[in-house]
Design a protein around this motif. Sequence first.
Motif, PDB file in Angstrom:
ATOM      1  N   HIS A 173       0.746  -1.147   0.000  1.00 37.11           N
ATOM      2  CA  HIS A 173      -0.102  -0.569   0.232  1.00 37.11           C
ATOM      3  C   HIS A 173       1.373   1.120   0.054  1.00 37.11           C
ATOM      4  O   HIS A 173       0.657   2.372  -0.719  1.00 37.11           O
ATOM      5  N   ALA A 174       2.557   1.348   0.797  1.00 36.89           N
ATOM      6  CA  ALA A 174       3.017   1.973   0.400  1.00 36.89           C
ATOM      7  C   ALA A 174       3.405   2.564  -0.844  1.00 36.89           C
ATOM      8  O   ALA A 174       3.595   3.570  -1.300  1.00 36.89           O
ATOM      9  N   HIS A 175       3.074   1.790  -1.876  1.00 38.02           N
ATOM     10  CA  HIS A 175       3.502   1.872  -3.604  1.00 38.02           C
ATOM     11  C   HIS A 175       2.190   2.401  -4.379  1.00 38.02           C
ATOM     12  O   HIS A 175       1.492   3.080  -3.230  1.00 38.02           O
ATOM     13  N   GLY A 176       2.518   2.198  -5.315  1.00 38.36           N
ATOM     14  CA  GLY A 176       1.662   3.134  -5.661  1.00 38.36           C
ATOM     15  C   GLY A 176       1.637   4.685  -6.538  1.00 38.36           C
ATOM     16  O   GLY A 176       2.858   5.299  -6.535  1.00 38.36           O
ATOM     17  N   VAL A 177       0.739   4.984  -6.304  1.00 36.77           N
ATOM     18  CA  VAL A 177       0.345   6.819  -6.845  1.00 36.77           C
ATOM     19  C   VAL A 177      -0.905   7.119  -5.630  1.00 36.77           C
ATOM     20  O   VAL A 177      -2.023   6.704  -4.985  1.00 36.77           O
ATOM     21  N   SER A 178      -0.896   8.596  -5.011  1.00 35.95           N
ATOM     22  CA  SER A 178      -1.757  10.020  -4.501  1.00 35.95           C
ATOM     23  C   SER A 178      -1.563  10.750  -5.180  1.00 35.95           C
ATOM     24  O   SER A 178      -1.130  11.496  -6.307  1.00 35.95           O
ATOM     25  N   VAL A 179      -2.827  10.972  -4.908  1.00 33.81           N
ATOM     26  CA  VAL A 179      -4.064  11.838  -6.398  1.00 33.81           C
ATOM     27  C   VAL A 179      -4.223  13.143  -4.800  1.00 33.81           C
ATOM     28  O   VAL A 179      -5.320  12.236  -3.797  1.00 33.81           O
ATOM     29  N   ILE A 180      -4.141  13.956  -4.508  1.00 29.86           N
ATOM     30  CA  ILE A 180      -3.638  15.054  -4.033  1.00 29.86           C
ATOM     31  C   ILE A 180      -4.971  16.220  -3.855  1.00 29.86           C
ATOM     32  O   ILE A 180      -3.738  17.236  -5.132  1.00 29.86           O
ATOM     33  N   HIS A 181      -5.671  16.941  -4.019  1.00 33.70           N
ATOM     34  CA  HIS A 181      -6.583  17.927  -3.966  1.00 33.70           C
ATOM     35  C   HIS A 181      -5.266  19.036  -3.037  1.00 33.70           C
ATOM     36  O   HIS A 181      -5.948  18.920  -1.816  1.00 33.70           O
ATOM     37  N   ILE A 182      -4.913  19.740  -3.334  1.00 22.07           N
ATOM     38  CA  ILE A 182      -3.856  21.216  -2.939  1.00 22.07           C
ATOM     39  C   ILE A 182      -5.074  22.414  -3.389  1.00 22.07           C
ATOM     40  O   ILE A 182      -5.485  22.569  -4.916  1.00 22.07           O
ATOM     41  N   LYS A 183      -4.792  23.032  -1.991  1.00 23.59           N
ATOM     42  CA  LYS A 183      -5.461  24.845  -2.976  1.00 23.59           C
ATOM     43  C   LYS A 183      -4.589  25.490  -2.260  1.00 23.59           C
ATOM     44  O   LYS A 183      -3.504  25.308  -0.730  1.00 23.59           O
TER      45      LYS A 183
END
Length: 641
Positions: A173-183
């Motif tokens: 689960h520490a692998h892969g991709v993060s999609v992060i909404h930032i403002k």
Amino acid sequence: MSQSTPLDSEDLPTNTSSNEHFQSVVNRAVSRRGFFKTGLGLSAAAFMSGGLSGCIIEVNPKPPAGPLLGFTAIPTSTDDSVAVAPGYTATVFAPWGTPLFSTGPGSTWASDASDDAAAQARQVGDNHDGIHYFALNGSKEGLLVMNHEYVNTRHLFADGVSNSADDAYKAIHAHGVSVIHIKLRSGKWEIVIDSQYNRRITGDTPMLITGPAAGDALMKTSADASGTLVRGTLNNCGNGYTPWGTYLTCEENFNQYFGTRSGSDTRTTAQKRYGVSGQTTGYGWEQYIDRFDYAKEPNESNRFGWIVEIDPFDRHSTPKKRTALGRIKHENAAYTLTPDNHVVVYMGDDQANDYIYKFVSDGVYTKGNDRANANLLDSGKLYVARFNDGSTTGDFMGNGEWILLDKTANATLAADARFASQAEVLIHTRLAADAVGATKMDRPEWVTVHPSTGEVYATLTNNSGRSVTDDANPRTANRYGQIVRWRETGGDAAALTFEWDIFVLAGNPNVYPDRSNLKSGSDNVTVDNTFNSPDGLAFDDAGRLWIQTDGNYSNSGEYAGQGNNQMLCADPTTKEIRRFFTGPKECEITGVTFTPDSKTMFINIQHPGEGGNSNWPEGGSARPRSATIIITKNDGGVIGT
């Protein structure tokens, strides 16, 4: 890219073919053209001046009013901290373990690394790598999408070891991709917690296999008789993006997760060529999860090593592994468009003595109609590069050709019984490239395309095991690496021929001040900008070339005076290179993206303290954490000016 286990390092070639190495081509080109030792011969202005009127690049270049490089260079560093050019600020953001949701597992981060697998599945992953900013509200709000390449076991677990099924899944689960909404709020970037966009895509997330290899017998497992469904994406290294707003994550050293506890080495020729372990792996997932034991599931590893397309704007969308782009150890994916709007994707296979590829879509890109573009990467032609020392125009070092990897159209592959179909050509891309005589390269890493000229640049990070010694390259091993560039014939990215040059040969004039010895590097490498192992590579809209390193940070011996890994910036026309940023101890600098106004840069710090000698970013006795760095100019200006 760095790895957490020494098994099958990118420095150890698995290519046993007799194909010619790029260095041999360079040697002949130097001999034929009479290039002098220190300069590599090519006038930068001559290279950049060729006509490319047919080239279409999907950006709006914004040339600066003044010099392209407007910042003051900084010295090397061996500190456990980051440093950036004067007049700029670097801010730590979204380190490993950062929560994306306010409730449920992972809503807080345990600094002693006691979080379990369920928590890690909802937190920012480990070892940040490729990254891209997708605008929601211009340069003030967007989605920051980033890769997580691998894990450092000594830091990921409280006791520094993985010894349970839950530990295995935490690492997955520490692998892969993060999609992060930032403002951007009051001048500070913040994560929008609980956003509808926030998402973790891990090594266990359901995905689709699409394109020519979908459903092939070599893609089927006991858990998936269809050969079209797979769980997860692994070793997510560099990245790419498309003009229709999707993210491309690249699966690189997937081989290190597959081994066997059977006690017998029953690997196929293809499994050996891709570096699958004959015995157990450093991660040990095969002890708890059968799909990682190749003796139990011989086809599971065939389902990794692809480029995965992700829609970052739809949290419920299913990622798709696009098999038409071939199965290699993908470093990154750099797109451009042909004059008639076919999509071209350039790719490097990051292992010593492997190859450079490009994909040309069958369909054409339709601007403003994302639905029409949704499956453009499922059908097209895949090529591998052969570099030659033949005649060129101007002062190019040589020419080259793109060899089509097609079971029907390529006579060599048509006659090769190892490939029963085009699906098998794509599943065993490396073997197909071996068969057609592609040129061996010194670990091809990131590729990038100039925003206005269309010229293509690629990092060849190093090949320390190579023993070539000659007048053109007196190094007994290519410890420092280089950047190669090429121009497609007629300015058309779909062309079948090109001309090439070396943009910079990295070196160390601190140790080798004699400019007749190329261990010092080419003329644009000095004691003030010395570096080794160029890796990450990207152009900004104005045409500045940003160079990131992932090399030896010992600061001793062959690498004396080079300090920690760093990011530099180059002017492609003058070839001037300046150091812009330095990282903490034992890290890699990787990934780069900008807001649309070019006033905010995002880069990543990967594996600080991989040898146990860093506590960045918190300091003191804190556990080191990979993190993103946000760089802004103090006067609010464009990055690089």
